[in-house]
Design an enzyme around this catalytic site. Sequence first.
Site, short mmCIF file in Angstrom:
data_model
loop_
_atom_site.label_atom_id
_atom_site.label_comp_id
_atom_site.label_asym_id
_atom_site.label_seq_id
_atom_site.Cartn_x
_atom_site.Cartn_y
_atom_site.Cartn_z
N VAL A 154 188.86 71.66 27.22
CA VAL A 154 188.42 71.01 25.98
C VAL A 154 189.16 69.70 25.72
O VAL A 154 190.23 69.45 26.27
CB VAL A 154 188.58 71.96 24.77
CG1 VAL A 154 187.76 73.21 24.97
CG2 VAL A 154 190.05 72.32 24.56
N GLU A 155 188.56 68.88 24.84
CA GLU A 155 189.09 67.57 24.45
C GLU A 155 189.40 66.70 25.67
O GLU A 155 190.43 66.04 25.76
CB GLU A 155 190.31 67.71 23.54
CG GLU A 155 189.95 68.29 22.19
CD GLU A 155 191.04 68.12 21.15
OE1 GLU A 155 191.90 67.24 21.33
OE2 GLU A 155 191.02 68.85 20.16
N GLY A 156 188.50 66.70 26.64
CA GLY A 156 188.65 65.90 27.85
C GLY A 156 189.13 66.78 28.99
O GLY A 156 190.27 67.22 29.01
#
Length: 825
Positions: free
Chosen positions: A502-504
């Site tokens: 998540v988040e990249g």
Amino acid sequence: MIMGTIAFIATLAAIWYLAYQGAGATLWVSLLLGSLITVTLGTDIRWFISTPLWILATTLVLLLGVPRLRRKYITARLLKQFRKVMPPMSDTEREALEAGSVWWDAELFSGRPDWDKLLSQPHTHLSEPEQAFLDGPVEILCRMLDDWKITHEDQDLPPEVWDYLRQERFFGLIIPEEYGGLGFSAQAHSDVVIKISSRSIVAAVTVMVPNSLGPGKLLLHYGTPAQQKHYLPRLARGREIPCFALTGPEAGSDAGALPDTGVVCYGQWQGQQVLGVRLNWEKRYITLGPVATLIGLAFKLHDPDHLLGDEEERGITLALIPRNTPGVTIGARHIPLDIPFQNGPNRGKNVFIPMDQLIGGEKYIGKGWRMLVEALAEGRGISLPALAVGAGKICSRHTGAYAAVRQQFNMPIGRFEGIEEALARIAGMTYQMDAARCLTLGALDIGEKPSVISAIIKYHLTEGYRQIINDAMDIQAGSGICLGPSNLIGRTYQALPIAVTVEGANILTRSMIIFGQGAMRCHPWILKEFNAARNPDKAHALADFDHALFGHVGFLLGNVARSLFLGLTRGRFSHTPVRGPSARYYQQLNWMSAAFALAADTAMMTLGGSLKRKERLSARLGDVLSEMYLVSAALKRFNDDDSPVADLPLLRWSCERSFYRMQESLRLLMSNLPFRPLGWILRAVLFPSGLPWTEPDDRLSHQAAQTLLHPSATRNRLTAGIFTSTDDRFREGVIEEAFEQAEKVAAIEKTLRNARRAGAIAGGDRQSQARDALDKGLISEQDLQALEQMRMLRRRVIAVDSFEHYGKQYLLHEDNHNPHEAVQS
């Protein structure tokens, strides 16, 4: 002849010194003229040699020392060539570069970091209200959480936990008190997530998402006063549950390909005809999506009828959409790897919202990507690193205790060298990861928005989490893979891919973001050169490019001189801000900083825009920058803790591992440069005395592992912040009791081992051997009782849960499970 030789040597020494110190043009011109005067007057040089030298020197002085001539005959040509090779930059890339701030990462990129700047940053600490919240509501919440029931039975937090989260304002950690929130620091936010995650990943994710990348943070930074006044109190009290919808089926990290659209038009809102936006979108993987009442949305805004102005394509924009808005559909839940926090898709068809539902109003139309990147930098710097460090602390405390309690061949498994190697990694990496977490939180709390550093710690701390949890599973073996209320690391293992993804996603973060963004933001001259080259004003562009270009030349020469000298001396004689056992690491980091800056410049100048496509080379440069940051953080922590000698094995292990990884990343970079001779030259400059580092040796690994195998202040400092208990109704309490008892009986068990090897006692099992030792006066009755207590505790620690299968229900089997350790089905 002698005078000439002396003059030549003196000139070389002066050139090196000026380059090393990064001297300006005036000093270089003075050196050139002074050297020529010395040679002309102090030697018997002939006129037909000196005259051309003076002509050449005069020409160089005029061309390089007179700005008007330099710009006309040198800079203008170089600017034209630079524009040809300059890589293209999309609007989203430009916005990402401009978002956030640079901080200690720029110092590391400078080739000569200012250690006083690092060490003078205040040591992070919690305020009294923040500490009281951790000791009160967070502790109570942890005792309410039954992770087995949440994950295996209910697939959700129980209603009473949701109510408690709202009541105690867990969703308003970052919202100021004036809006009804708690107004906590980044440090407190992180500490709350760590403690909750040590009891339940589901609960931790539920708390951290509204406080990281979500409508709350975006409203705080960019919301209009009316939006803040309306929504922030509702978010703080949990009356609104937020989510943020960014990722879709056809676009994740590629914001330029975002297919979700909004069209400026007139429509009906609450019975009135108003100017607004008609939206169509499809999103998935949205955490809290299934239960959210307020959706934050990213989309591309179009204005075909020019209702806002002449520009038709308005760019990425952000909006707030109440769940009950007509046209909004909430899809069925996703289940992320049996860690059932609320996650799912949503979509909208012909959803109309007024302009005042755009985050920040019309002022922030088209600035959505920059808003997201800046908010994401804080989320990456707080939430995911907290999960990763929490995992490290859990494994350090519980797996370390397990290795001290569990026995094979009549000795604790923690004494086996193979286990020690894994324990050393767990302890050393947790120490370094926690140091990096705290250093970054300190930057956030003084107002920095370090976008590159947040990418570094998101990637490296979640990758550290991967290594640590795998080592813990190897050590705990069967007890690690058998899920149940007694397993404290199984869910942490299952949650790992979520933190990594998540988040990249980590592959993208390492190969494209850390150096790709860091090189532009942190380099003292590159971004200035790019901005000058893009400037349409010819006069200003030429002047700015001239300043940046020749500043860059001086920077490059300085790093050549510094790298060679520091490589020859292996960092010795360079500045160190401290004395004692950590001083050499500062000197070695001085060396690596100069080496990295030179290697980065070499790669960028020779590969140009193609470096963007050479992702492996970019990733290796990013790895060096990252490891330098991690070492800096560990040194800062050691200094802030007043340099405790007992913590030195952890500092040394983490630093030596990082320096070895820097060395290997640079070695692979040099070996894979397309023009191989350049790699050979670079290696001769960066490592003129050879490759000095290896991975931490066996003695150091032994010392690091010992910090987890015995009760100590070091162990307590390393694992501070997770949920612990001495109450044997909790699994944590059983493990702690057994760990303390193992320390008490260690000498007694050694006596029995020695007696058995000497043939002084008999017996087929340890109980029989202990009774024989008592009969022969080798141990006391009190010793025998302590051994029996240890035997019972050891059985409890190594026991795993078993189940009876009735249809679709799995019921805990009471014969193999302590009923005090968890609520039974």
